[in-house]
Write a protein that holds these residues in place. Structure first.
Motif, PDB file in Angstrom:
ATOM      1  N   ARG A  31      31.217  39.414  47.069  1.00 40.80           N
ATOM      2  CA  ARG A  31      31.755  38.355  45.880  1.00 40.80           C
ATOM      3  C   ARG A  31      32.562  37.764  46.596  1.00 40.80           C
ATOM      4  NH1 ARG A  31      34.361  41.174  40.865  1.00 40.80           N
ATOM      5  NH2 ARG A  31      32.285  40.988  40.137  1.00 40.80           N
ATOM      6  N   PHE A  34      38.206  37.027  52.040  1.00 43.65           N
ATOM      7  CA  PHE A  34      39.453  36.516  52.085  1.00 43.65           C
ATOM      8  C   PHE A  34      40.257  36.396  53.475  1.00 43.65           C
ATOM      9  CE2 PHE A  34      39.044  36.122  47.503  1.00 43.65           C
ATOM     10  CZ  PHE A  34      38.149  37.120  47.231  1.00 43.65           C
ATOM     11  N   ALA A  91      35.775  41.354  48.903  1.00 40.79           N
ATOM     12  CA  ALA A  91      35.422  42.154  47.437  1.00 40.79           C
ATOM     13  C   ALA A  91      34.124  42.136  47.162  1.00 40.79           C
ATOM     14  CB  ALA A  91      36.270  41.067  46.469  1.00 40.79           C
ATOM     15  N   GLY A  95      31.706  46.063  40.543  1.00 36.18           N
ATOM     16  CA  GLY A  95      32.980  46.743  40.463  1.00 36.18           C
ATOM     17  C   GLY A  95      34.029  45.889  40.183  1.00 36.18           C
ATOM     18  N   TYR A  96      35.310  46.223  40.183  1.00 38.51           N
ATOM     19  CA  TYR A  96      36.285  45.222  39.857  1.00 38.51           C
ATOM     20  C   TYR A  96      36.791  44.413  41.200  1.00 38.51           C
ATOM     21  CZ  TYR A  96      36.066  47.951  35.750  1.00 38.51           C
ATOM     22  OH  TYR A  96      35.684  48.553  34.436  1.00 38.51           O
ATOM     23  N   SER A  97      37.801  43.659  40.915  1.00 38.04           N
ATOM     24  CA  SER A  97      38.211  42.806  42.088  1.00 38.04           C
ATOM     25  C   SER A  97      39.273  43.400  43.047  1.00 38.04           C
ATOM     26  CB  SER A  97      38.798  41.585  41.407  1.00 38.04           C
ATOM     27  OG  SER A  97      39.751  42.049  40.524  1.00 38.04           O
ATOM     28  N   THR A  98      38.529  44.507  43.565  1.00 36.64           N
ATOM     29  CA  THR A  98      39.689  45.377  44.490  1.00 36.64           C
ATOM     30  C   THR A  98      39.332  44.827  46.010  1.00 36.64           C
ATOM     31  OG1 THR A  98      38.251  47.042  44.871  1.00 36.64           O
ATOM     32  CG2 THR A  98      39.741  47.311  43.372  1.00 36.64           C
ATOM     33  N   LEU A  99      40.285  44.843  46.877  1.00 36.79           N
ATOM     34  CA  LEU A  99      39.977  44.222  48.136  1.00 36.79           C
ATOM     35  C   LEU A  99      39.990  45.267  49.257  1.00 36.79           C
ATOM     36  CD1 LEU A  99      42.514  41.328  48.052  1.00 36.79           C
ATOM     37  CD2 LEU A  99      40.048  41.224  47.889  1.00 36.79           C
ATOM     38  N   PHE A 101      40.240  45.806  53.018  1.00 33.54           N
ATOM     39  CA  PHE A 101      40.761  45.097  54.292  1.00 33.54           C
ATOM     40  C   PHE A 101      40.177  45.614  55.645  1.00 33.54           C
ATOM     41  CE2 PHE A 101      44.039  42.002  52.706  1.00 33.54           C
ATOM     42  CZ  PHE A 101      44.384  42.364  51.369  1.00 33.54           C
ATOM     43  N   GLY A 102      40.407  44.743  56.674  1.00 29.95           N
ATOM     44  CA  GLY A 102      40.443  45.169  57.837  1.00 29.95           C
ATOM     45  C   GLY A 102      41.729  45.695  58.459  1.00 29.95           C
TER      46      GLY A 102
ATOM     47  N   TYR B  35      48.653  48.215  46.601  1.00 30.59           N
ATOM     48  CA  TYR B  35      48.341  48.752  47.638  1.00 30.59           C
ATOM     49  C   TYR B  35      49.216  49.422  48.749  1.00 30.59           C
ATOM     50  CZ  TYR B  35      44.375  45.433  46.902  1.00 30.59           C
ATOM     51  OH  TYR B  35      43.407  44.740  46.393  1.00 30.59           O
ATOM     52  N   TYR B 101      35.623  35.893  40.226  1.00 30.17           N
ATOM     53  CA  TYR B 101      36.703  36.500  41.240  1.00 30.17           C
ATOM     54  C   TYR B 101      37.812  35.569  41.209  1.00 30.17           C
ATOM     55  CZ  TYR B 101      38.943  38.819  44.321  1.00 30.17           C
ATOM     56  OH  TYR B 101      40.000  39.869  45.129  1.00 30.17           O
TER      57      TYR B 101
END
Lengths: 111, 115
Positions: A31, A34, A91, A95-99, A101-102, B35, B101
């Motif tokens: 999606r 970032f 993202a 599903g929902y807009s969760t991220l 991360f590395g 988070y 988004y």
């Protein structure tokens, strides 16, 4: 399951020495990708969003690019104030807009 | 314009105690996400709320809970604290949840230390 891998883990540059940070990802459908900057003990600061392969965005000395498997954050002629941890996140398209991360790349620019 | 605010800034608790962390989103943002970031790692998703409803939950035990209020502010609660809960807890806000988004903007975080 989404996976985001950043390399290198740490990078030390001299002021003015250009380089690139890498973020490789595996998602079933992207999606958005970032980039954030994070200073020690602080929250991540939003830098860029990339949505599709071939897209590029620039801000001052930073340029972010995106392919189907990875993104690069190019830093041109860095200054000591660019020292920070750079985080990449994705993202997924469903599903929902969760991220996800590395672990980040810790950049140190010496004068 | 004010960004995302979080309180408290720092918190020290002992094992077994309970903690409540608070977050106020950017004005106009209706979605809040939480988070957890442990030292040397990227942030890990805990919860997302939109219009007071839970819209997503990460892989965290039931000791973690959250809620969102009518003014879109949010609380994260952690019960029966463990040493491993020591981390920077980040709140992020965005305009909407998933229809299109929207970037997430983070607050400064709450540093929780469990002794």
């Amino acid at each position: 399951e989404d996976q985001v891998t950043q390399s290198p883990e740490a990078l030390r540059l001299q002021e003015g020495e250009s380089s690139s940070l890498n973020c490789s990802y595996t998602v079933s459908g992207l999606r958005g990708l970032f980039w954030y900057r994070q200073d020690p003990g602080k929250g991540p600061e939003f830098l860029f969003t990339l949505y599709s392969a071939g897209e590029e965005k620039e801000k001052e000395r930073l340029k972010a690019t995106l392919t189907k498997k990875e993104s690069f954050l190019h830093i041109t002629a860095p200054k000591p104030e660019d020292s920070a941890t750079y985080l990449c996140a994705v993202a997924e398209n469903s599903g929902y807009s969760t991220l996800t991360f590395g672990k980040g790349t810790m950049l140190l620019v010496s004068p | 314009d004010a960004g995302v605010t979080q309180s408290p800034t720092h918190l020290i608790k002992t094992r077994g105690q309970h903690v409540t962390l608070r977050c106020s989103p950017i004005s106009g943002h209706k979605s809040v996400s939480w988070y957890q970031q442990v030292l040397g790692q990227g942030p890990q998703f805990i919860f997302q709320y939109y219009e007071k409803e839970e819209r997503g939950r990460g892989n965290f035990p039931d000791r973690f809970s959250a809620r969102q209020f009518p003014n879109y502010s949010s609380e994260l609660n952690v019960n029966a604290l463990l040493l491993g809960d020591s981390a920077l807890y980040l709140c992020a806000s965005s305009l909407a949840d998933s229809s299109s988004y929207n970037e997430q903007f983070f607050g400064p975080g709450t540093r929780l230390t469990v002794l």
